[in-house]
Design a protein around this motif. Structure first.
Motif, mmCIF file in Angstrom:
data_model
loop_
_atom_site.group_PDB
_atom_site.id
_atom_site.type_symbol
_atom_site.label_atom_id
_atom_site.label_comp_id
_atom_site.label_asym_id
_atom_site.label_seq_id
_atom_site.Cartn_x
_atom_site.Cartn_y
_atom_site.Cartn_z
ATOM 1 N N GLU A 136 26.368 -41.951 -21.954
ATOM 2 C CA GLU A 136 26.772 -41.538 -20.612
ATOM 3 C C GLU A 136 28.283 -41.425 -20.467
ATOM 4 N N GLU A 137 29.031 -42.284 -21.142
ATOM 5 C CA GLU A 137 30.486 -42.178 -21.043
ATOM 6 C C GLU A 137 31.017 -40.987 -21.841
ATOM 7 N N ILE A 138 30.417 -40.715 -22.988
ATOM 8 C CA ILE A 138 30.829 -39.530 -23.754
ATOM 9 C C ILE A 138 30.549 -38.262 -22.952
ATOM 10 N N PHE A 140 29.829 -37.958 -19.426
ATOM 11 C CA PHE A 140 30.426 -37.860 -18.088
ATOM 12 C C PHE A 140 31.933 -38.114 -18.062
ATOM 13 N N ARG A 141 32.420 -39.099 -18.812
ATOM 14 C CA ARG A 141 33.858 -39.372 -18.832
ATOM 15 C C ARG A 141 34.538 -38.716 -20.020
ATOM 16 N N GLY A 142 33.761 -38.115 -20.906
ATOM 17 C CA GLY A 142 34.306 -37.385 -22.035
ATOM 18 C C GLY A 142 34.219 -35.888 -21.801
ATOM 19 N N PHE A 143 33.051 -35.316 -22.072
ATOM 20 C CA PHE A 143 32.866 -33.869 -21.945
ATOM 21 C C PHE A 143 33.169 -33.360 -20.536
ATOM 22 N N ALA A 144 32.531 -33.959 -19.520
ATOM 23 C CA ALA A 144 32.637 -33.437 -18.151
ATOM 24 C C ALA A 144 34.070 -33.468 -17.639
ATOM 25 N N LEU A 145 34.750 -34.592 -17.807
ATOM 26 C CA LEU A 145 36.138 -34.688 -17.338
ATOM 27 C C LEU A 145 37.061 -33.736 -18.094
ATOM 28 N N ASN A 146 36.869 -33.635 -19.403
ATOM 29 C CA ASN A 146 37.728 -32.762 -20.203
ATOM 30 C C ASN A 146 37.540 -31.289 -19.836
ATOM 31 N N TYR A 178 18.660 -46.848 -3.121
ATOM 32 C CA TYR A 178 19.820 -46.141 -2.580
ATOM 33 C C TYR A 178 21.112 -46.954 -2.609
ATOM 34 N N THR A 179 21.043 -48.270 -2.363
ATOM 35 C CA THR A 179 22.280 -49.065 -2.389
ATOM 36 C C THR A 179 22.865 -49.115 -3.802
ATOM 37 N N THR A 180 21.997 -49.222 -4.788
ATOM 38 C CA THR A 180 22.472 -49.272 -6.166
ATOM 39 C C THR A 180 22.998 -47.913 -6.618
ATOM 40 N N VAL A 181 22.403 -46.829 -6.100
ATOM 41 C CA VAL A 181 22.899 -45.487 -6.437
ATOM 42 C C VAL A 181 24.315 -45.307 -5.901
ATOM 43 N N ILE A 182 24.554 -45.784 -4.675
ATOM 44 C CA ILE A 182 25.908 -45.731 -4.107
ATOM 45 C C ILE A 182 26.865 -46.571 -4.943
ATOM 46 N N TYR A 183 26.410 -47.764 -5.315
ATOM 47 C CA TYR A 183 27.206 -48.650 -6.170
ATOM 48 C C TYR A 183 27.536 -47.970 -7.501
ATOM 49 N N LEU A 184 26.540 -47.289 -8.083
ATOM 50 C CA LEU A 184 26.757 -46.621 -9.371
ATOM 51 C C LEU A 184 27.727 -45.453 -9.246
ATOM 52 N N PHE A 185 27.710 -44.788 -8.088
ATOM 53 C CA PHE A 185 28.686 -43.711 -7.869
ATOM 54 C C PHE A 185 30.106 -44.279 -7.844
ATOM 55 N N VAL A 186 30.306 -45.360 -7.070
ATOM 56 C CA VAL A 186 31.623 -45.992 -6.987
ATOM 57 C C VAL A 186 32.026 -46.539 -8.364
ATOM 58 N N LEU A 187 31.047 -47.129 -9.065
ATOM 59 C CA LEU A 187 31.304 -47.655 -10.403
ATOM 60 C C LEU A 187 31.730 -46.539 -11.353
ATOM 61 N N ALA A 188 31.068 -45.395 -11.249
ATOM 62 C CA ALA A 188 31.407 -44.253 -12.103
ATOM 63 C C ALA A 188 32.814 -43.742 -11.803
ATOM 64 N N VAL A 203 37.408 -47.749 -23.188
ATOM 65 C CA VAL A 203 37.527 -48.655 -22.038
ATOM 66 C C VAL A 203 36.334 -48.508 -21.084
ATOM 67 N N PRO A 204 35.993 -47.298 -20.607
ATOM 68 C CA PRO A 204 34.804 -47.184 -19.757
ATOM 69 C C PRO A 204 33.503 -47.505 -20.486
ATOM 70 N N ILE A 205 33.455 -47.305 -21.804
ATOM 71 C CA ILE A 205 32.245 -47.657 -22.556
ATOM 72 C C ILE A 205 32.023 -49.165 -22.499
ATOM 73 N N VAL A 206 33.079 -49.935 -22.735
ATOM 74 C CA VAL A 206 32.981 -51.396 -22.680
ATOM 75 C C VAL A 206 32.655 -51.854 -21.258
ATOM 76 N N ALA A 207 33.315 -51.259 -20.265
ATOM 77 C CA ALA A 207 33.064 -51.619 -18.869
ATOM 78 C C ALA A 207 31.628 -51.289 -18.465
ATOM 79 N N HIS A 208 31.131 -50.155 -18.926
ATOM 80 C CA HIS A 208 29.753 -49.737 -18.649
ATOM 81 C C HIS A 208 28.762 -50.731 -19.247
ATOM 82 N N SER A 209 29.012 -51.144 -20.467
ATOM 83 C CA SER A 209 28.134 -52.114 -21.124
ATOM 84 C C SER A 209 28.130 -53.440 -20.363
ATOM 85 N N PHE A 210 29.286 -53.865 -19.896
ATOM 86 C CA PHE A 210 29.400 -55.100 -19.115
ATOM 87 C C PHE A 210 28.619 -54.987 -17.803
ATOM 88 N N ALA A 211 28.738 -53.834 -17.142
ATOM 89 C CA ALA A 211 28.003 -53.605 -15.899
ATOM 90 C C ALA A 211 26.495 -53.633 -16.130
#
Length: 219
Positions: A136-138, A140-146, A178-188, A203-211
């Motif tokens: 998911e980080e590759i 959403f935070r890799g391909f999509a952001l780039n 729905y509350t967790t979906v909102i949380y996941l949006f903010v987390l993302a 960094v987001p990969i490690v943070a994602h794993s921790f979450a």
């Protein structure tokens, strides 16, 4: 040059999609026999197939997209960003946990997911702590952001890309409520911020794993 990169991305995305579908079809019957948890089948199969597709796509594009040098830059960063990202995750997790308790909202899907024998739990934990963060980080935070940043510059387009990619990420997790979906949006969004600030995907990969670890323990 931009058109060539976009065409390359579209072609690799097509390869990615085809390989993921084929792998999922091949794995489904075998894992159904191995895992005695129907809830776990879908995430385990989808993330294994996605990981296989990502690896193959990276191998195919190794020279064309200069993957080797990009991987080095994605891994190396100031180690303080890991601590900052984990603290942010912990704060957000505590907030959503308090909100869920106040509203009397539980996590039945997570409770169903985190059950089974040792083999089942091993597959589940490997999926949520390793494969899901990587995939998911590759994506959403890799391909999509780039890709978003390559199309247009400026802080408005950067934030627009973050909102769209994080919205897509959150909508893939509607099984949580729905509350967790909102949380996941903010987390993302937090993952995207630390990704941009640290200039590292690790960094987001490690943070994602921790979450994910915190979420698995909060049943």
């Amino acid at each position: 040059m931009m058109a060539k990169k976009l065409l390359t991305f579209v072609g690799l995305s097509l390869v990615f999609f085809i390989v993921a579908v084929v792998t999922a079809v091949l794995l489904m019957p075998q894992l159904k026999n191995l895992l005695n948890n129907d809830t776990a089948i879908s995430p385990v199969v989808s993330h294994i197939s996605t990981f296989v597709a990502l690896v193959l796509t990276l191998l195919i594009s190794w020279r064309r997209l200069n993957v080797k040098s990009q991987l080095k830059s994605y891994i190396s960063c100031d180690f303080r960003y890991y601590g900052i990202s984990l603290v942010g995750v912990l704060i957000l997790f505590i907030l959503v946990t308090l909100v869920n308790k106040l509203l009397g909202i539980g996590n039945p899907w997570v409770a169903d997911l985190m059950r089974g024998n040792q083999i089942t739990l091993a597959f589940i934990y490997f999926t949520i702590l390793v494969l899901a963060p990587l995939n998911e980080e590759i994506i959403f935070r890799g391909f999509a952001l780039n890709i978003g940043n390559a199309i247009s510059g400026g802080w408005i387009s950067v934030w627009l890309t973050i909102v769209i990619s994080c919205g897509g990420f959150a909508l893939l997790h509607t099984q949580y409520g729905y509350t967790t979906v909102i949380y996941l949006f903010v987390l993302a969004v937090w993952f995207a911020i630390v990704r941009i600030k640290s200039q590292s995907l690790s960094v987001p990969i490690v943070a994602h794993s921790f979450a994910s670890l915190l979420g698995s323990l909060n049943i």
